[in-house]
Design a protein around this motif. Structure first.
Motif, PDB file in Angstrom:
ATOM      1  N   ARG A   1      13.619   5.283  10.725  1.00  0.00           N
ATOM      2  CA  ARG A   1      14.319   4.315   9.877  1.00  0.00           C
ATOM      3  C   ARG A   1      14.395   2.966  10.584  1.00  0.00           C
ATOM      4  N   LEU A   2      14.327   1.903   9.795  1.00  0.00           N
ATOM      5  CA  LEU A   2      14.515   0.569  10.348  1.00  0.00           C
ATOM      6  C   LEU A   2      15.944   0.402  10.844  1.00  0.00           C
ATOM      7  N   VAL A   3      16.111  -0.184  12.017  1.00  0.00           N
ATOM      8  CA  VAL A   3      17.438  -0.379  12.592  1.00  0.00           C
ATOM      9  C   VAL A   3      18.169  -1.517  11.884  1.00  0.00           C
ATOM     10  N   ASP A   4      17.431  -2.554  11.510  1.00  0.00           N
ATOM     11  CA  ASP A   4      18.051  -3.762  10.964  1.00  0.00           C
ATOM     12  C   ASP A   4      17.680  -3.970   9.494  1.00  0.00           C
ATOM     13  N   ASP A   5      18.492  -4.789   8.829  1.00  0.00           N
ATOM     14  CA  ASP A   5      18.135  -5.294   7.506  1.00  0.00           C
ATOM     15  C   ASP A   5      17.261  -6.529   7.694  1.00  0.00           C
ATOM     16  N   TYR A   6      16.619  -6.948   6.599  1.00  0.00           N
ATOM     17  CA  TYR A   6      15.743  -8.121   6.680  1.00  0.00           C
ATOM     18  C   TYR A   6      16.138  -9.119   5.608  1.00  0.00           C
ATOM     19  N   ARG A   7      17.003 -10.052   6.035  1.00  0.00           N
ATOM     20  CA  ARG A   7      17.469 -11.162   5.195  1.00  0.00           C
ATOM     21  C   ARG A   7      17.102 -12.447   5.936  1.00  0.00           C
ATOM     22  N   LEU A   8      15.969 -13.028   5.555  1.00  0.00           N
ATOM     23  CA  LEU A   8      15.358 -14.098   6.334  1.00  0.00           C
ATOM     24  C   LEU A   8      15.736 -15.475   5.802  1.00  0.00           C
ATOM     25  N   LEU A   9      16.226 -16.323   6.693  1.00  0.00           N
ATOM     26  CA  LEU A   9      16.482 -17.730   6.394  1.00  0.00           C
ATOM     27  C   LEU A   9      15.413 -18.536   7.117  1.00  0.00           C
ATOM     28  N   ASP A  10      14.626 -19.284   6.348  1.00  0.00           N
ATOM     29  CA  ASP A  10      13.465 -19.975   6.899  1.00  0.00           C
ATOM     30  C   ASP A  10      13.537 -21.456   6.592  1.00  0.00           C
TER      31      ASP A  10
ATOM     32  N   LEU B   1       0.815  -1.221   0.000  1.00  0.00           N
ATOM     33  CA  LEU B   1       0.000   0.000   0.000  1.00  0.00           C
ATOM     34  C   LEU B   1       0.846   1.267   0.000  1.00  0.00           C
ATOM     35  N   TYR B   2       0.195   2.410  -0.311  1.00  0.00           N
ATOM     36  CA  TYR B   2       0.740   3.755  -0.114  1.00  0.00           C
ATOM     37  C   TYR B   2       2.034   4.007  -0.877  1.00  0.00           C
ATOM     38  N   GLY B   3       2.124   3.528  -2.106  1.00  0.00           N
ATOM     39  CA  GLY B   3       3.295   3.808  -2.917  1.00  0.00           C
ATOM     40  C   GLY B   3       4.540   3.068  -2.510  1.00  0.00           C
ATOM     41  N   ASP B   4       4.380   1.924  -1.858  1.00  0.00           N
ATOM     42  CA  ASP B   4       5.527   1.094  -1.460  1.00  0.00           C
ATOM     43  C   ASP B   4       6.411   0.775  -2.665  1.00  0.00           C
ATOM     44  N   ASP B   5       7.720   1.002  -2.520  1.00  0.00           N
ATOM     45  CA  ASP B   5       8.662   0.686  -3.609  1.00  0.00           C
ATOM     46  C   ASP B   5       9.695  -0.360  -3.175  1.00  0.00           C
ATOM     47  N   SER B   6       9.304  -1.241  -2.239  1.00  0.00           N
ATOM     48  CA  SER B   6      10.218  -2.269  -1.740  1.00  0.00           C
ATOM     49  C   SER B   6      10.533  -3.289  -2.832  1.00  0.00           C
ATOM     50  N   ARG B   7      11.667  -3.979  -2.641  1.00  0.00           N
ATOM     51  CA  ARG B   7      12.092  -5.038  -3.538  1.00  0.00           C
ATOM     52  C   ARG B   7      12.374  -6.301  -2.711  1.00  0.00           C
TER      53      ARG B   7
ATOM     54  N   SER C   1      14.145 -21.684   2.668  1.00  0.00           N
ATOM     55  CA  SER C   1      13.840 -20.468   1.921  1.00  0.00           C
ATOM     56  C   SER C   1      14.711 -19.312   2.400  1.00  0.00           C
ATOM     57  N   TYR C   2      14.974 -18.381   1.475  1.00  0.00           N
ATOM     58  CA  TYR C   2      15.731 -17.175   1.800  1.00  0.00           C
ATOM     59  C   TYR C   2      15.043 -15.988   1.131  1.00  0.00           C
ATOM     60  N   LEU C   3      14.759 -14.940   1.916  1.00  0.00           N
ATOM     61  CA  LEU C   3      14.131 -13.732   1.397  1.00  0.00           C
ATOM     62  C   LEU C   3      14.975 -12.529   1.801  1.00  0.00           C
ATOM     63  N   ASP C   4      15.256 -11.669   0.835  1.00  0.00           N
ATOM     64  CA  ASP C   4      16.047 -10.455   1.058  1.00  0.00           C
ATOM     65  C   ASP C   4      15.178  -9.255   0.697  1.00  0.00           C
ATOM     66  N   PHE C   5      14.769  -8.486   1.734  1.00  0.00           N
ATOM     67  CA  PHE C   5      13.941  -7.296   1.538  1.00  0.00           C
ATOM     68  C   PHE C   5      14.841  -6.066   1.455  1.00  0.00           C
ATOM     69  N   SER C   6      14.575  -5.184   0.488  1.00  0.00           N
ATOM     70  CA  SER C   6      15.343  -3.947   0.359  1.00  0.00           C
ATOM     71  C   SER C   6      14.417  -2.801  -0.026  1.00  0.00           C
TER      72      SER C   6
ATOM     73  N   GLY D   1      19.963 -10.414   9.042  1.00  0.00           N
ATOM     74  CA  GLY D   1      20.279  -8.993   8.999  1.00  0.00           C
ATOM     75  C   GLY D   1      20.176  -8.298  10.339  1.00  0.00           C
ATOM     76  N   ALA D   2      19.834  -9.031  11.391  1.00  0.00           N
ATOM     77  CA  ALA D   2      19.705  -8.454  12.737  1.00  0.00           C
ATOM     78  C   ALA D   2      20.589  -9.230  13.705  1.00  0.00           C
ATOM     79  N   ASP D   3      21.156  -8.523  14.673  1.00  0.00           N
ATOM     80  CA  ASP D   3      22.041  -9.157  15.654  1.00  0.00           C
ATOM     81  C   ASP D   3      21.298  -9.657  16.881  1.00  0.00           C
ATOM     82  N   ALA D   4      20.090  -9.158  17.124  1.00  0.00           N
ATOM     83  CA  ALA D   4      19.321  -9.553  18.298  1.00  0.00           C
ATOM     84  C   ALA D   4      17.840  -9.558  17.953  1.00  0.00           C
TER      85      ALA D   4
END
Length: 249
Positions: free
Chosen positions: A119-128, A65-71, A94-99, A153-156
């Motif tokens: 701003r988001l503190v962490d990146d989102y690189r998910l291993l599932d 929504l709202y003009g989201d330009d995520s990849r 599975s692996y997902l990399d949000f940017s 992408g997160a340390d904690a």
């Protein structure tokens, strides 16, 4: 949804357009109502008459929504055992990399993830990792699913887990369905803009969801679900009841 599909071989397909995400993900990671736009490759490698390896890879615009330009870059490797048989199973990695999550965050869709100064503190690189088992008892199908995710992408606060069990199938005429799910998601384990909207809290939460469903015919079905959730840092649980009526053509 609107897409073009090319099948260069019996075990290969390529989709281009706006479709459901082609990976098999649990609601802890992805809301199946979302329709990202992009390109995806689906390649199967038969191992026997009923077993196969499956590789799905793609790159998508989140198109929220709202003009989201995520990849979103995504890849999934699955081993499917006795597919199509009454008793079958799968193991999925599975692996997902949000940017490009800036606009999404400014519009408030990042929700319960850690945000500082907008701003988001962490990146989102998910291993599932998922284990899925299916069995049949007469006309009653059963599914059990165990899901674990780690945000690299997160340390904690970067882990989540979900367990669900379902008996029956409400998408069939006259079909009953009974289910239960429990999940624990730490604050930055998943990208909160894209996981299931059925739950009130999208991360930093633990809770359970029992439900019952019924299929009237091949088009109409309903689901009555209860939610018992507690957000991290709160002592009280949030309790909700939700009724979904679905029509499919």
């Amino acid at each position: 949804k609107l897409f073009v599909r090319w099948r260069p071989g019996e075990n290969t397909s390529v989709d281009l357009g706006k479709t459901p995400l082609p990976l098999e993900l649990s609601p802890m990671l992805w809301d199946q109502d979302l329709r990202p736009a992009g390109v995806a490759l689906d390649q199967s490698i038969p191992l026997s008459a009923f077993d196969r390896l499956q590789l799905v890879a793609g790159y998508f615009a989140g198109d929220h929504l709202y003009g989201d330009d995520s990849r979103i870059g995504a890849i999934e490797l699955g081993w499917r055992w006795h597919e199509g048989a009454p008793t079958h199973a799968a193991a999925l990695l599975s692996y997902l990399d949000f940017s490009d999550l800036g606009e999404l965050t400014r519009q408030g869709l990042a929700r319960t993830n850690t945000i500082v100064a907008g701003r988001l503190v962490d990146d989102y690189r998910l291993l599932d990792m998922q284990l899925v088992g299916h069995a049949g008892l007469g006309h009653w199908p059963f599914e059990a699913r165990l899901d674990y995710v780690n945000n690299l992408g997160a340390d904690a606060s970067n882990e989540g887990a979900r367990f669900s069990v379902v008996a029956g199938d409400r998408t069939k005429p006259g079909g009953w369905e009974f289910g239960y799910a429990f999940q624990r998601i730490q604050r930055d384990a998943v990208m909160a803009a894209f996981n299931s909207d059925d739950w009130w809290f999208h991360s930093a939460v633990r809770g359970s969801m029992p439900w019952i469903g019924y299929g009237f015919d091949r088009t109409w079905n309903l689901r009555l679900a209860g939610f018992h959730e507690r957000r991290d840092g709160l002592d009280e649980y949030t309790d909700r009841i939700r009724l979904d009526v679905t029509a499919q053509w």
